[in-house]
Write a protein that holds these residues in place. Structure first.
Motif, PDB file in Angstrom:
ATOM      1  N   GLY A  13       0.820  -1.194   0.000  1.00  0.00           N
ATOM      2  CA  GLY A  13       0.000   0.000   0.000  1.00  0.00           C
ATOM      3  C   GLY A  13       0.857   1.248   0.000  1.00  0.00           C
ATOM      4  N   ALA A  14       0.227   2.391   0.211  1.00  0.00           N
ATOM      5  CA  ALA A  14       0.910   3.674   0.064  1.00  0.00           C
ATOM      6  C   ALA A  14       2.103   3.826   0.992  1.00  0.00           C
ATOM      7  N   GLY A  15       2.098   3.121   2.125  1.00  0.00           N
ATOM      8  CA  GLY A  15       3.190   3.254   3.072  1.00  0.00           C
ATOM      9  C   GLY A  15       4.543   2.852   2.533  1.00  0.00           C
ATOM     10  N   ILE A  16       4.580   1.946   1.543  1.00  0.00           N
ATOM     11  CA  ILE A  16       5.879   1.524   1.016  1.00  0.00           C
ATOM     12  C   ILE A  16       6.494   2.618   0.148  1.00  0.00           C
ATOM     13  N   GLU A  19       8.409   6.808   1.836  1.00  0.00           N
ATOM     14  CA  GLU A  19       9.806   7.247   1.960  1.00  0.00           C
ATOM     15  C   GLU A  19      10.409   7.682   0.625  1.00  0.00           C
ATOM     16  N   SER A  20       9.677   7.430  -0.452  1.00  0.00           N
ATOM     17  CA  SER A  20      10.094   7.928  -1.768  1.00  0.00           C
ATOM     18  C   SER A  20       9.495   9.294  -2.059  1.00  0.00           C
ATOM     19  N   GLY A  21       8.765   9.832  -1.076  1.00  0.00           N
ATOM     20  CA  GLY A  21       8.206  11.171  -1.217  1.00  0.00           C
ATOM     21  C   GLY A  21       6.787  11.220  -1.734  1.00  0.00           C
ATOM     22  N   LEU A  22       6.134  10.068  -1.868  1.00  0.00           N
ATOM     23  CA  LEU A  22       4.752  10.041  -2.345  1.00  0.00           C
ATOM     24  C   LEU A  22       3.812   9.955  -1.148  1.00  0.00           C
ATOM     25  N   ARG A  62       3.203  13.968 -12.050  1.00  0.00           N
ATOM     26  CA  ARG A  62       4.519  14.613 -12.018  1.00  0.00           C
ATOM     27  C   ARG A  62       5.300  14.170 -10.791  1.00  0.00           C
ATOM     28  N   GLY A  63       4.612  14.036  -9.661  1.00  0.00           N
ATOM     29  CA  GLY A  63       5.282  13.569  -8.451  1.00  0.00           C
ATOM     30  C   GLY A  63       5.826  12.172  -8.587  1.00  0.00           C
ATOM     31  N   ALA A  68      11.781   8.200  -6.668  1.00  0.00           N
ATOM     32  CA  ALA A  68      12.667   7.070  -6.947  1.00  0.00           C
ATOM     33  C   ALA A  68      12.330   5.932  -6.000  1.00  0.00           C
ATOM     34  N   PRO A  69      12.493   4.688  -6.448  1.00  0.00           N
ATOM     35  CA  PRO A  69      12.262   3.547  -5.554  1.00  0.00           C
ATOM     36  C   PRO A  69      13.169   3.619  -4.331  1.00  0.00           C
TER      37      PRO A  69
END
Length: 236
Positions: A13-16, A19-22, A62-63, A68-69
């Motif tokens: 889910g979104a939590g992974i 840390e990539s800024g999303l 754009r985000g 980056a992974p």
């Protein structure tokens, strides 16, 4: 640690990707705390105000392109290859609409909520790659109609690939949820389905999810730390 699994079902889910800024969606300060999803993520909102909906998703697109992974994405890609080398399979099902799993090297990713870097024509149904902004008058590359929308699953729409997901879950001997809220169905129900099938379950998350009590075990902390660590425990 129990015996090494051969068929692992991973749900992300979104939590992974945080840390990539999303941004996440349901956490404090997440997207749905700042924006009304009923005005941005429903077919009705798109029909009423397509310009605003497209602007919102263009900003998100754009985000994604800038992101980056992180180490968690990379660890899953390595685990997929390692498990395949010993005759097993890692089935990677994501609720995320970004492409960070693919860019980290995961070969087979099932996007149950669609993909932000694709567009779907509401006139002919054709899905095409779309990394640039979608503008209201952009033509469909297949039929030419100015009817493009993001190829993401909005509220009130059916998630994608449910038959494939159900089949993969039934064949698994380990279910792992990573960075999920445990609040969005049908994904939030997979842990209980797994338990009913006798499949071992684990939650990897920054903090306990809404359905944390349904898991056999858990690890809590930043995904970039706990995901590689857990997969190392599994010999991957």
């Amino acid at each position: 640690m129990a015996s090494q699994p051969r068929q692992i079902f991973i749900l992300t889910g979104a939590g992974i990707s945080a840390e990539s800024g999303l941004g996440t969606f349901r956490d404090r300060g997440g997207l749905w705390a700042r924006f009304d999803p009923m005005k941005l993520a429903t077919p009705e909102a798109f029909a009423e105000d397509p310009d605003t909906v497209l602007d919102f998703y263009n900003h998100r697109r754009r985000g994604v392109r800038k992101a980056a992974p992180n180490a968690a994405h990379a660890a899953l890609a390595r685990a997929e290859a390692a498990l395949a080398a010993r005759g097993g399979r890692l089935f990677l099902c994501t609720q995320n609409v970004d492409d960070l799993h693919e860019r980290a090297g995961s070969a087979a990713v099932v996007h149950m909520h669609g993909e932000l870097l694709k567009a779907r024509c509401t006139a002919c149904g054709t899905v095409s790659e779309r990394r640039a902004d979608i503008l209201p008058d952009d033509p469909c590359p297949h039929c030419g109609a100015a009817a493009l929308r993001p190829d993401v699953v909005w509220f009130g729409e059916m998630p994608k690939h449910l038959d494939r997901i159900d089949a993969a879950l039934a064949e698994s001997d380990l279910f792992v949820a990573i960075g999920t809220s445990g609040a969005v169905y049908p994904a939030a129900g997979y842990v209980r389905e797994a338990r009913a099938l006798g499949i071992r379950t684990c939650e990897l998350n920054l903090e306990p999810s809404d359905n944390a009590g349904a898991f056999d075990e858990a690890r809590y902390g930043p995904a970039s730390t706990i995901v590689p660590g857990y997969l190392t425990e599994l010999g991957l």
